[in-house]
Design an enzyme around this catalytic site. Sequence first.
Site, mmCIF file in Angstrom:
data_model
loop_
_atom_site.group_PDB
_atom_site.id
_atom_site.type_symbol
_atom_site.label_atom_id
_atom_site.label_comp_id
_atom_site.label_asym_id
_atom_site.label_seq_id
_atom_site.Cartn_x
_atom_site.Cartn_y
_atom_site.Cartn_z
ATOM 1 N N GLN A 186 5.301 2.087 -1.057
ATOM 2 C CA GLN A 186 5.138 1.038 -2.058
ATOM 3 C C GLN A 186 6.507 0.392 -2.293
ATOM 4 O O GLN A 186 7.557 0.979 -1.993
ATOM 5 C CB GLN A 186 4.589 1.658 -3.348
ATOM 6 N N GLU A 232 4.107 -8.016 5.730
ATOM 7 C CA GLU A 232 2.741 -7.870 5.238
ATOM 8 C C GLU A 232 2.181 -9.222 4.820
ATOM 9 O O GLU A 232 2.853 -9.991 4.139
ATOM 10 C CB GLU A 232 2.691 -6.913 4.044
ATOM 11 N N HIS A 280 -5.062 -2.923 6.883
ATOM 12 C CA HIS A 280 -5.308 -1.927 5.854
ATOM 13 C C HIS A 280 -6.795 -1.573 5.883
ATOM 14 O O HIS A 280 -7.639 -2.419 6.176
ATOM 15 C CB HIS A 280 -4.983 -2.482 4.469
ATOM 16 N N LYS A 317 -2.147 14.775 3.705
ATOM 17 C CA LYS A 317 -2.522 13.595 4.495
ATOM 18 C C LYS A 317 -1.824 13.613 5.859
ATOM 19 O O LYS A 317 -2.433 13.246 6.877
ATOM 20 C CB LYS A 317 -2.170 12.309 3.736
ATOM 21 N N THR A 341 -3.619 -6.977 4.360
ATOM 22 C CA THR A 341 -4.150 -6.213 3.239
ATOM 23 C C THR A 341 -5.666 -6.356 3.099
ATOM 24 O O THR A 341 -6.292 -7.237 3.689
ATOM 25 C CB THR A 341 -3.493 -6.631 1.913
ATOM 26 N N ASP A 361 -7.673 -0.173 -4.346
ATOM 27 C CA ASP A 361 -7.773 -0.526 -5.764
ATOM 28 C C ASP A 361 -9.238 -0.649 -6.171
ATOM 29 O O ASP A 361 -10.076 -1.121 -5.403
ATOM 30 C CB ASP A 361 -7.062 -1.864 -6.026
#
Length: 307
Positions: free
Chosen positions: A186, A17, A77, A175, A48, A109
Amino acid sequence: MHITDIMRGDSPTFSFEFFPPKTPAAAEVLYQTIRDLESYMPHFVSVTYGAGGSTRDLTHDLVERIQHTTKLDPMPHLTCVCHNEDEIEAILLRYARSAIGNILALGGDRPRDIPYDKSRDSFQHAIDLVKFIRRFNESGAHPDRRGFGIGVAGFPEGHPATPNRLVEMDYLKAKVDAGADYIVTQLFFDDRDFLDFRERCALADIRIPIIAGIMPVTSMKGFKRIAELAGGARLPAKLLRALQGCENDPEMVRRVGIHFALEQCHDLLDNNVAGIHFYTLNRSDATRVIFDRLGIPRRRNAHAPTV
């Protein structure tokens, strides 16, 4: 490449990532990291999205640069926060034109520095974004007839906004039923949390691949930052004890963190993990050391021009 092609076979996937750089100096660090890691040919690299979509244009630019100038397969993302349907559709069209194969659909976020009213968002939860991408896929606008592979987040230690673990699994199952093709977790530091999470997914009849998120500790500053991420991370006493014994020696902290992550990876591989996703913090050294010590064979040579 669509995630169903990437995940084909019995071998686990390995991925990295990155986050979009905000300054020219940070950009140079990241592009050097990409050059360093390209030869390892990960199955994909994720990019991200900042809080509230604050780095959205940087994310789009980085995704397309990776797609067009390297042999790496970028997975952007995409978040619900501060977006309406027209904006999301425009982003999906842009990615489809660049033949991006997969997207990680997240709640996102909250922005820290601006007033924010969640009720004004078109997408209240990640499931709404999953459903929207699924409808986009069915429209035939993507060059791959299957459309985007859709990923969602999993939380081995529990979702910070959903303390009821039974309800949490209901939300995750919803989902998946809405169209998710894979789960990326995570970060976590105790593999027992991941293995228990995977077993609970099986009990909930969640049958898609679950990719484990690993972040090697490379500094005490970074370690303290990790403790704040995603509502906190459970930090095993074994790791705390090892770090406290060398917290004033940066090189030893780095070695301890890499060794701990390496042990996690060995254990996950012994337990037939579907994939391991490394949170690199845009630096390659720890991930390269772990790759080399795991003895992961390079999938193929990378001959494309680098960024």
